[in-house]
Scaffold this active site. Sequence first.
Site, mmCIF file in Angstrom:
data_model
loop_
_atom_site.group_PDB
_atom_site.id
_atom_site.type_symbol
_atom_site.label_atom_id
_atom_site.label_comp_id
_atom_site.label_asym_id
_atom_site.label_seq_id
_atom_site.Cartn_x
_atom_site.Cartn_y
_atom_site.Cartn_z
ATOM 1 N N CYS A 1 0.849 -1.204 0.000
ATOM 2 C CA CYS A 1 0.000 0.000 0.000
ATOM 3 C C CYS A 1 0.880 1.247 0.000
ATOM 4 O O CYS A 1 0.539 2.249 -0.640
ATOM 5 C CB CYS A 1 -0.950 -0.004 1.195
ATOM 6 S SG CYS A 1 -2.405 -1.059 0.961
ATOM 7 N N HIS B 1 -0.558 -10.390 -4.159
ATOM 8 C CA HIS B 1 0.343 -10.074 -5.268
ATOM 9 C C HIS B 1 0.541 -11.326 -6.109
ATOM 10 O O HIS B 1 0.577 -12.440 -5.591
ATOM 11 C CB HIS B 1 1.692 -9.531 -4.777
ATOM 12 C CG HIS B 1 2.352 -10.375 -3.733
ATOM 13 N ND1 HIS B 1 1.953 -10.363 -2.418
ATOM 14 C CD2 HIS B 1 3.371 -11.269 -3.809
ATOM 15 C CE1 HIS B 1 2.710 -11.202 -1.731
ATOM 16 N NE2 HIS B 1 3.581 -11.780 -2.547
#
Length: 118
Positions: free
Chosen positions: A5, A95
């Site tokens: 983030c 991811h």
Amino acid sequence: MCIFCKIINKEIPANVIAEDENCLAFHDINPKAPVHILAIPKIHVDSFNEVTPQIMENMTTFMQNVAKEVGIDQNGYRVITNIGENGGQEVQHLHFHILGGAKLKWGHFSDSDPKDFL
Ligand code: 5GP
Ligand code: ZN
């Protein structure tokens, strides 16, 4: 805020390859293949366990385009997402590893002999 983030928010630098409204792709800091890209959703999702079909729809097209852009789509590549402790997930933001640029080996997924589990 998680490390990925922070990369999305540009608080931590990354070698960005591609970006759209929903997704970001950047080079892995510790590459395990000649091409080792991480593709992530811009919204925080802990892992594949929590991802929605809507996010996957965006991610799928995005990753296909990234593979084309870096020129690995024709010769082939691998997409991996590690989930949780047994999956070896170290960063708790979904991811996808996009690995290519060479003929990849297959195996060594466990330190134990697979026959031990039978
Ligand atoms: P995992 O083990 O969670 O599936 O993969 C995490 C990946 O993130 C590893 O391949 C690691 O090298 C990569 N990584 C961890 N921190 C950073 C960072 O700050 N920047 C970049 N570019 N990659 C990172
Ligand atoms: Zn996050």
